[in-house]
Every structure is written in structure tokens, then in C-alpha cells.
Design a protein around this motif. Structure first.
Motif, PDB file in Angstrom:
ATOM      1  N   PHE A   5      83.800 -47.174  24.048  1.00  0.00           N
ATOM      2  CA  PHE A   5      84.509 -46.932  22.799  1.00  0.00           C
ATOM      3  C   PHE A   5      84.721 -48.226  22.027  1.00  0.00           C
ATOM      4  O   PHE A   5      85.237 -49.191  22.582  1.00  0.00           O
ATOM      5  CB  PHE A   5      85.866 -46.280  23.075  1.00  0.00           C
ATOM      6  CG  PHE A   5      85.746 -45.017  23.869  1.00  0.00           C
ATOM      7  CD1 PHE A   5      85.517 -43.807  23.246  1.00  0.00           C
ATOM      8  CD2 PHE A   5      85.832 -45.045  25.264  1.00  0.00           C
ATOM      9  CE1 PHE A   5      85.381 -42.639  23.975  1.00  0.00           C
ATOM     10  CE2 PHE A   5      85.703 -43.880  26.005  1.00  0.00           C
ATOM     11  CZ  PHE A   5      85.474 -42.673  25.355  1.00  0.00           C
ATOM     12  N   ILE A   6      84.335 -48.215  20.760  1.00  0.00           N
ATOM     13  CA  ILE A   6      84.605 -49.338  19.866  1.00  0.00           C
ATOM     14  C   ILE A   6      85.469 -48.797  18.743  1.00  0.00           C
ATOM     15  O   ILE A   6      85.066 -47.885  18.011  1.00  0.00           O
ATOM     16  CB  ILE A   6      83.306 -49.949  19.300  1.00  0.00           C
ATOM     17  CG1 ILE A   6      82.408 -50.460  20.440  1.00  0.00           C
ATOM     18  CG2 ILE A   6      83.642 -51.076  18.320  1.00  0.00           C
ATOM     19  CD1 ILE A   6      81.040 -50.942  19.987  1.00  0.00           C
ATOM     20  N   VAL A   7      86.674 -49.354  18.622  1.00  0.00           N
ATOM     21  CA  VAL A   7      87.604 -48.945  17.575  1.00  0.00           C
ATOM     22  C   VAL A   7      87.498 -49.956  16.446  1.00  0.00           C
ATOM     23  O   VAL A   7      87.645 -51.160  16.669  1.00  0.00           O
ATOM     24  CB  VAL A   7      89.051 -48.851  18.106  1.00  0.00           C
ATOM     25  CG1 VAL A   7      89.999 -48.434  16.988  1.00  0.00           C
ATOM     26  CG2 VAL A   7      89.121 -47.881  19.278  1.00  0.00           C
ATOM     27  N   LEU A   8      87.240 -49.454  15.249  1.00  0.00           N
ATOM     28  CA  LEU A   8      87.052 -50.306  14.084  1.00  0.00           C
ATOM     29  C   LEU A   8      88.390 -50.636  13.429  1.00  0.00           C
ATOM     30  O   LEU A   8      89.430 -50.127  13.834  1.00  0.00           O
ATOM     31  CB  LEU A   8      86.087 -49.623  13.118  1.00  0.00           C
ATOM     32  CG  LEU A   8      84.706 -49.394  13.760  1.00  0.00           C
ATOM     33  CD1 LEU A   8      83.943 -48.319  13.050  1.00  0.00           C
ATOM     34  CD2 LEU A   8      83.922 -50.686  13.790  1.00  0.00           C
ATOM     35  N   ASP A  10      90.023 -49.795  10.921  1.00  0.00           N
ATOM     36  CA  ASP A  10      90.881 -48.744  10.361  1.00  0.00           C
ATOM     37  C   ASP A  10      91.323 -47.730  11.413  1.00  0.00           C
ATOM     38  O   ASP A  10      91.977 -46.750  11.095  1.00  0.00           O
ATOM     39  CB  ASP A  10      90.184 -48.039   9.199  1.00  0.00           C
ATOM     40  CG  ASP A  10      88.893 -47.350   9.607  1.00  0.00           C
ATOM     41  OD1 ASP A  10      88.496 -47.440  10.790  1.00  0.00           O
ATOM     42  OD2 ASP A  10      88.272 -46.715   8.736  1.00  0.00           O
ATOM     43  N   GLY A  11      90.956 -47.954  12.668  1.00  0.00           N
ATOM     44  CA  GLY A  11      91.325 -47.045  13.744  1.00  0.00           C
ATOM     45  C   GLY A  11      90.280 -45.996  14.054  1.00  0.00           C
ATOM     46  O   GLY A  11      90.396 -45.257  15.019  1.00  0.00           O
ATOM     47  N   ARG A  12      89.243 -45.925  13.245  1.00  0.00           N
ATOM     48  CA  ARG A  12      88.131 -44.995  13.492  1.00  0.00           C
ATOM     49  C   ARG A  12      87.443 -45.421  14.786  1.00  0.00           C
ATOM     50  O   ARG A  12      87.325 -46.603  15.066  1.00  0.00           O
ATOM     51  CB  ARG A  12      87.214 -45.049  12.272  1.00  0.00           C
ATOM     52  CG  ARG A  12      85.806 -44.796  12.426  1.00  0.00           C
ATOM     53  CD  ARG A  12      84.997 -45.055  11.146  1.00  0.00           C
ATOM     54  NE  ARG A  12      85.746 -45.320   9.952  1.00  0.00           N
ATOM     55  CZ  ARG A  12      85.853 -44.468   8.922  1.00  0.00           C
ATOM     56  NH1 ARG A  12      85.232 -43.315   8.945  1.00  0.00           N
ATOM     57  NH2 ARG A  12      86.555 -44.801   7.866  1.00  0.00           N
ATOM     58  N   CYS A  13      86.996 -44.465  15.568  1.00  0.00           N
ATOM     59  CA  CYS A  13      86.420 -44.784  16.872  1.00  0.00           C
ATOM     60  C   CYS A  13      84.968 -44.334  16.982  1.00  0.00           C
ATOM     61  O   CYS A  13      84.618 -43.201  16.646  1.00  0.00           O
ATOM     62  CB  CYS A  13      87.224 -44.119  17.977  1.00  0.00           C
ATOM     63  SG  CYS A  13      86.556 -44.459  19.626  1.00  0.00           S
ATOM     64  N   PRO A 131      89.786 -42.812   7.733  1.00  0.00           N
ATOM     65  CA  PRO A 131      89.256 -43.083   9.072  1.00  0.00           C
ATOM     66  C   PRO A 131      88.917 -41.850   9.905  1.00  0.00           C
ATOM     67  O   PRO A 131      88.083 -41.935  10.796  1.00  0.00           O
ATOM     68  CB  PRO A 131      90.344 -43.914   9.742  1.00  0.00           C
ATOM     69  CG  PRO A 131      91.557 -43.683   8.950  1.00  0.00           C
ATOM     70  CD  PRO A 131      91.137 -43.328   7.573  1.00  0.00           C
ATOM     71  N   LEU A 132      89.537 -40.737   9.635  1.00  0.00           N
ATOM     72  CA  LEU A 132      89.225 -39.543  10.424  1.00  0.00           C
ATOM     73  C   LEU A 132      88.060 -38.757   9.838  1.00  0.00           C
ATOM     74  O   LEU A 132      87.624 -37.774  10.423  1.00  0.00           O
ATOM     75  CB  LEU A 132      90.458 -38.655  10.571  1.00  0.00           C
ATOM     76  CG  LEU A 132      91.577 -39.270  11.407  1.00  0.00           C
ATOM     77  CD1 LEU A 132      92.775 -38.338  11.476  1.00  0.00           C
ATOM     78  CD2 LEU A 132      91.087 -39.631  12.802  1.00  0.00           C
ATOM     79  N   GLN A 133      87.549 -39.209   8.710  1.00  0.00           N
ATOM     80  CA  GLN A 133      86.425 -38.546   8.069  1.00  0.00           C
ATOM     81  C   GLN A 133      85.177 -38.592   8.947  1.00  0.00           C
ATOM     82  O   GLN A 133      84.397 -37.658   8.975  1.00  0.00           O
ATOM     83  CB  GLN A 133      86.154 -39.218   6.728  1.00  0.00           C
ATOM     84  CG  GLN A 133      85.028 -38.617   5.930  1.00  0.00           C
ATOM     85  CD  GLN A 133      84.842 -39.365   4.634  1.00  0.00           C
ATOM     86  OE1 GLN A 133      84.755 -40.593   4.622  1.00  0.00           O
ATOM     87  NE2 GLN A 133      84.785 -38.636   3.542  1.00  0.00           N
ATOM     88  N   PHE A 134      84.992 -39.685   9.663  1.00  0.00           N
ATOM     89  CA  PHE A 134      83.804 -39.860  10.508  1.00  0.00           C
ATOM     90  C   PHE A 134      84.219 -40.698  11.701  1.00  0.00           C
ATOM     91  O   PHE A 134      84.096 -41.912  11.714  1.00  0.00           O
ATOM     92  CB  PHE A 134      82.693 -40.534   9.695  1.00  0.00           C
ATOM     93  CG  PHE A 134      81.351 -40.561  10.367  1.00  0.00           C
ATOM     94  CD1 PHE A 134      80.790 -39.415  10.898  1.00  0.00           C
ATOM     95  CD2 PHE A 134      80.634 -41.741  10.451  1.00  0.00           C
ATOM     96  CE1 PHE A 134      79.542 -39.440  11.507  1.00  0.00           C
ATOM     97  CE2 PHE A 134      79.385 -41.783  11.057  1.00  0.00           C
ATOM     98  CZ  PHE A 134      78.842 -40.631  11.574  1.00  0.00           C
ATOM     99  N   SER A 135      84.770 -40.036  12.711  1.00  0.00           N
ATOM    100  CA  SER A 135      85.289 -40.716  13.885  1.00  0.00           C
ATOM    101  C   SER A 135      85.077 -39.824  15.099  1.00  0.00           C
ATOM    102  O   SER A 135      85.064 -38.598  14.976  1.00  0.00           O
ATOM    103  CB  SER A 135      86.788 -41.002  13.709  1.00  0.00           C
ATOM    104  OG  SER A 135      87.329 -41.605  14.868  1.00  0.00           O
ATOM    105  N   ASP A 136      84.935 -40.449  16.238  1.00  0.00           N
ATOM    106  CA  ASP A 136      84.770 -39.679  17.468  1.00  0.00           C
ATOM    107  C   ASP A 136      86.108 -39.347  18.124  1.00  0.00           C
ATOM    108  O   ASP A 136      86.141 -38.696  19.155  1.00  0.00           O
ATOM    109  CB  ASP A 136      83.860 -40.432  18.443  1.00  0.00           C
ATOM    110  CG  ASP A 136      82.437 -40.506  17.917  1.00  0.00           C
ATOM    111  OD1 ASP A 136      81.983 -39.535  17.282  1.00  0.00           O
ATOM    112  OD2 ASP A 136      81.775 -41.536  18.128  1.00  0.00           O
ATOM    113  N   TRP A 137      87.190 -39.807  17.537  1.00  0.00           N
ATOM    114  CA  TRP A 137      88.524 -39.416  17.963  1.00  0.00           C
ATOM    115  C   TRP A 137      89.164 -38.613  16.852  1.00  0.00           C
ATOM    116  O   TRP A 137      88.881 -38.843  15.676  1.00  0.00           O
ATOM    117  CB  TRP A 137      89.394 -40.631  18.252  1.00  0.00           C
ATOM    118  CG  TRP A 137      89.120 -41.338  19.534  1.00  0.00           C
ATOM    119  CD1 TRP A 137      88.311 -40.930  20.547  1.00  0.00           C
ATOM    120  CD2 TRP A 137      89.645 -42.596  19.944  1.00  0.00           C
ATOM    121  NE1 TRP A 137      88.305 -41.851  21.559  1.00  0.00           N
ATOM    122  CE2 TRP A 137      89.116 -42.891  21.216  1.00  0.00           C
ATOM    123  CE3 TRP A 137      90.509 -43.506  19.357  1.00  0.00           C
ATOM    124  CZ2 TRP A 137      89.428 -44.045  21.918  1.00  0.00           C
ATOM    125  CZ3 TRP A 137      90.813 -44.662  20.052  1.00  0.00           C
ATOM    126  CH2 TRP A 137      90.289 -44.927  21.320  1.00  0.00           C
ATOM    127  N   GLY A 138      90.051 -37.727  17.186  1.00  0.00           N
ATOM    128  CA  GLY A 138      90.703 -36.883  16.197  1.00  0.00           C
ATOM    129  C   GLY A 138      92.026 -37.422  15.706  1.00  0.00           C
ATOM    130  O   GLY A 138      92.749 -36.739  14.987  1.00  0.00           O
TER     131      GLY A 138
END
Length: 152
Positions: A5-8, A10-13, A131-138
Motif C-alpha cells: 500500500f502506498i498512501v499519497l 491526499d490520503g488516497r491509497c 481523494p476517494l474518487q480513485f482510491s483503493d481504500w474507501g
């Protein structure tokens, strides 16, 4: 199943299989060694991936790193790096992408489409997109850690 996991910023993962996670860090490391100010970060990132001869590196989300006698989780929150190191990491990814697209397998065994997904997330993060627009975490998880060099 995601195990790295790499968290960017803005918190997007970005969460993917450990092999892809390791290869993205290897690309960053290669490029960081080319920057005078990137060497310390490159050296630290090397501690976050298995040694070449380390059989425990194939364990998925974490591994025992024999060279420094530590258990390492495959989780890198870029927000935990100093602002300068965050910038250096970003520059290394941009430069690495150019070389990956140009040199392909000669540069890295990482699938270009795999890297492009990560790079898209990176760009969205840099542009300030939701950030939740395109992230592997919800959800967005706070980061209160300080990792890597430069936090003296």
C-alpha cells in the motif's frame, strides 16, 4: 489481493500485490540515486523492500528483513515523509515513468499499465482532486507518523 500500500499526499491509497509495490519502490530508488539530495531517501526506501537474497520477501504484506533484523510491512504513507522527501519521491516517479515508457523491460519488469494506474493516482493527488474518487481504500486515514530521513 492487495498486499502493498502506498498512501499519497491526499490520503488516497494505491493497493496492489506486493510484487508491484516493490517494483514501484525500486523505480523510485533508481531515480532518487540520480538526485544529489535524493540519496538519503533512496537508502531509506531500500530498507522498505526485501534484500535480493531474502526468501521471506515473498510473504506478501510483510517480510522479515535479515539485513537489519526487522519486520517490515509493505505500507508507505508518503505523508509521513518530510515535505522535501515527498517532492523528491514525486520527481523520481515522474522521471521513472518516462524511462519505463521508453525502455520498458530494460528498465523495470513492472507492467506499464500497473504503473500508469499508480501514476494516475499520483497526478490526481497532486491536482487536489477528491481523494476517494480513485482510491483503493474507501476512507481517508490520518497520518501521524514521521518516517524516512530528514526529520532531525
Amino acid at each position: 489481493m492487495a498486499s502493498g500500500f502506498i498512501v499519497l499526499k491526499d490520503g488516497r491509497c494505491f493497493g496492489r500485490r506486493w510484487t508491484g509495490y516493490d517494483e514501484i519502490l525500486k523505480i523510485a530508488i533508481k531515480e532518487l540515486f540520480l538526485f544529489e539530495k535524493g540519496k538519503d531517501l533512496a537508502n531509506w526506501l531500500e530498507t522498505q523492500i526485501p534484500d535480493l537474497d531474502d526468501e521471506s520477501g515473498e510473504c506478501g504484506w510483510g517480510f522479515y528483513k535479515t539485513s537489519n533484523d526487522e519486520w517490515i510491512n509493505r505500507h508507505l504513507d508518503l505523508r509521513s515523509l518530510t515535505p522535501e522527501n515527498q517532492k523528491l519521491f514525486g520527481e523520481s516517479i515522474v522521471n521513472g515513468r518516462i524511462k519505463l515508457l521508453d525502455l520498458k523491460e530494460e528498465y523495470s519488469c513492472l507492467n506499464i499499465d500497473f504503473f500508469e494506474t499508480f501514476f494516475k493516482m499520483y497526478l490526481l493527488s497532486e491536482k487536489g482532486e477528491p481523494p476517494l474518487q480513485f482510491s483503493d481504500w474507501g476512507r481517508i486515514v490520518d497520518c501521524n507518523e514521521k518516517n524516512g530521513p530528514g526529520w532531525d
